[in-house]
Structures are given as C-alpha cells and as structure tokens.
Write an enzyme that holds these catalytic residues in place. Structure first.
Site, short mmCIF file in Angstrom:
data_model
loop_
_atom_site.label_atom_id
_atom_site.label_comp_id
_atom_site.label_asym_id
_atom_site.label_seq_id
_atom_site.Cartn_x
_atom_site.Cartn_y
_atom_site.Cartn_z
N GLY A 16 0.82 -1.21 0.00
CA GLY A 16 0.00 0.00 0.00
C GLY A 16 0.85 1.25 0.00
CB THR A 28 -5.84 -2.02 5.21
OG1 THR A 28 -4.83 -1.10 4.79
CG2 THR A 28 -6.66 -1.45 6.37
CD GLU A 80 -6.22 0.96 2.22
OE1 GLU A 80 -5.94 0.72 3.41
OE2 GLU A 80 -5.92 2.02 1.65
CB ILE A 83 -8.23 -10.44 7.57
CG1 ILE A 83 -8.19 -10.28 6.04
CG2 ILE A 83 -8.79 -11.80 7.96
CD1 ILE A 83 -7.27 -11.25 5.33
CG HIS A 85 -7.01 -14.71 11.70
ND1 HIS A 85 -7.41 -15.67 12.60
CD2 HIS A 85 -5.81 -15.12 11.19
CE1 HIS A 85 -6.49 -16.65 12.63
NE2 HIS A 85 -5.52 -16.33 11.78
CE1 TYR A 92 2.05 -5.37 1.80
CE2 TYR A 92 3.63 -6.26 3.38
CZ TYR A 92 2.75 -5.26 3.00
OH TYR A 92 2.56 -4.18 3.81
CG PHE A 110 -12.37 9.96 12.14
CD1 PHE A 110 -13.48 9.78 12.95
CD2 PHE A 110 -12.23 9.18 11.01
CE1 PHE A 110 -14.43 8.83 12.64
CE2 PHE A 110 -13.19 8.22 10.68
CZ PHE A 110 -14.29 8.05 11.51
P1 ADP Z 1 0.36 -1.36 3.33
O1 ADP Z 1 0.38 0.13 3.26
O2 ADP Z 1 1.49 -2.01 2.58
O3 ADP Z 1 -1.00 -1.93 2.91
P2 ADP Z 1 -0.43 -1.94 6.07
O4 ADP Z 1 0.13 -1.27 7.29
O5 ADP Z 1 -1.83 -1.59 5.68
O6 ADP Z 1 0.60 -1.72 4.89
O7 ADP Z 1 -0.31 -3.52 6.32
C1 ADP Z 1 -0.89 -4.37 5.40
C2 ADP Z 1 -0.24 -5.74 5.34
O8 ADP Z 1 -0.24 -6.36 6.62
C3 ADP Z 1 -1.02 -6.69 4.45
O9 ADP Z 1 -0.64 -6.56 3.07
C4 ADP Z 1 -0.65 -8.06 5.02
O10 ADP Z 1 0.50 -8.58 4.38
C5 ADP Z 1 -0.34 -7.78 6.49
N1 ADP Z 1 -1.39 -8.21 7.44
C6 ADP Z 1 -1.13 -8.89 8.58
N2 ADP Z 1 -2.25 -9.13 9.27
C7 ADP Z 1 -3.28 -8.60 8.55
C8 ADP Z 1 -4.71 -8.56 8.75
N3 ADP Z 1 -5.28 -9.09 9.86
N4 ADP Z 1 -5.47 -7.94 7.80
C9 ADP Z 1 -4.87 -7.40 6.71
N5 ADP Z 1 -3.55 -7.41 6.47
C10 ADP Z 1 -2.73 -8.01 7.38
MG MG Z 2 -2.87 -1.21 3.70
#
Ligand code: ADP
Ligand code: MG
Length: 156
Positions: A16, A28, A80, A83, A85, A92, A110
């Site tokens: 992201g 996300t 985005e 999950i 969990h 990735y 916000f």
């Molecule tokens: P980015 O800006 O790269 O999306 P984030 O801080 O949003 O970074 O983190 C997203 C990444 O975190 C996901 O791509 C995934 O690999 C990892 N991840 C780990 N746990 C979760 C979860 N419960 N839901 C979504 N992504 C998760």
């Molecule tokens: Mg993200």
C-alpha cells in the site's frame, strides 16, 4: 451502496502507500490498481463487511474500505481489507479472496487519531455482529472460497 452486493473478488495483495495502518493495529491488505479498476465504477466509497481468505487458508470476518487513493490524487479508488484475525506473518503477494456483503457507513474525516481508531473498532464490532447472522454465515461456506478456480468472480 447495496446494489452490487454480494460482491466476489480475488486478487494479489500489493504494497500500500504506507499510511501506517499496521502501526495503528489495523493492517489493511491492499488490492492492485488493476483489481480496483475491475470494481463497478459506481460502487459507493465507505466501509463494508464481509468474508475473506488468504490463499487456501481459513475464511475470516473482515471489514473493507473503499476510498479515494491519495497516491493517484484521489481520482482513483483504493480497496483495503482488514481481516479480523491475527496472522503470524505478512502475506504480500498472496491471493486474497473476498466477498463483500454489507455496507456499514460512508467515509469520514476524523479530528484525531483516537477518534479514527475508535470508529474502526466500532466498524469491526458491527462487522462481527452482522456476520454472525445466519444469512451472512452462509456465504462463508461458499464454493468461491474452496475451489482454486472459483466459479463466480465478478468482472473476471
Ligand atoms: P500497506 O500500506 O502495505 O498496505 P499496512 O500497514 O496496511 O501496509 O499492512 C498491510 C499488510 O499487513 C497486508 O498486506 C498483510 O501482508 C499484512 N497483514 C497482517 N495481518 C493482517 C490482517 N489481519 N489484515 C490485513 N492485512 C494483514
Ligand atoms: Mg494497507
């Protein structure tokens, strides 16, 4: 907002734009621009709930945001998935399968980080409650999540 639902979608998890979601405790998983482009162009931005699965893993509850993508000067959307969990590792490059079932609320600005985080916590609680309803539980068992080449993938 409900017209396109339930909406089935599968795609690779990409990097992201580092808004620090993970630092907030709510990572996300972002879909690629290509996957986002395949969404109905008139789908409402905002927060949704549904089911998600990474690779051939278990199906979990999720909340999803469809928002304006700051990387593209807010002319393109981003999708985005958070999950509900705890994963041992990042995923990735893996294939994320989701079904978007219901709409929670529109996008909001916000005043503080605390206000943002508590709104997201409320979204998560709302998603958990909704997804426990029998009509929503049914979609968790959908073949879409169990077959490598799912039969229904909207727009694919
Ligand atoms: P980015 O800006 O790269 O999306 P984030 O801080 O949003 O970074 O983190 C997203 C990444 O975190 C996901 O791509 C995934 O690999 C990892 N991840 C780990 N746990 C979760 C979860 N419960 N839901 C979504 N992504 C998760
Ligand atoms: Mg993200």
């Amino acid at each position: 907002a409900m017209r396109h639902l339930p909406y089935f979608c599968r795609g690779e998890v990409v990097k992201g734009f580092g808004r620090g979601s993970k630092e907030l405790g709510i990572p996300t998983a972002n879909f690629s621009e290509q996957v986002v482009e395949s969404f109905p162009s008139d789908i409402s931005t905002g927060i949704y709930y549904g089911w998600a699965c990474v690779g051939n893993g278990d199906v979990h509850k999720m909340v999803l945001s469809i928002g304006w993508n700051p990387f593209y000067k807010n002319i393109k959307k981003s999708v985005e998935t958070h999950i509900i969990h705890t994963f041992k590792e990042d995923f990735y490059g893996e294939i994320l399968s989701i079904v978007i079932i219901g709409y929670i609320r529109p996008e909001k600005n916000f005043d503080s980080l605390e206000a943002l985080i508590s709104a997201i916590q409320e979204d998560i609680e709302e998603a958990k409650r909704q997804l426990d309803l029998p009509e929503h539980l049914k979609l968790k068992e959908d073949n879409f999540f169990h077959l490598p080449e799912g039969k229904i993938v909207n727009n694919h």
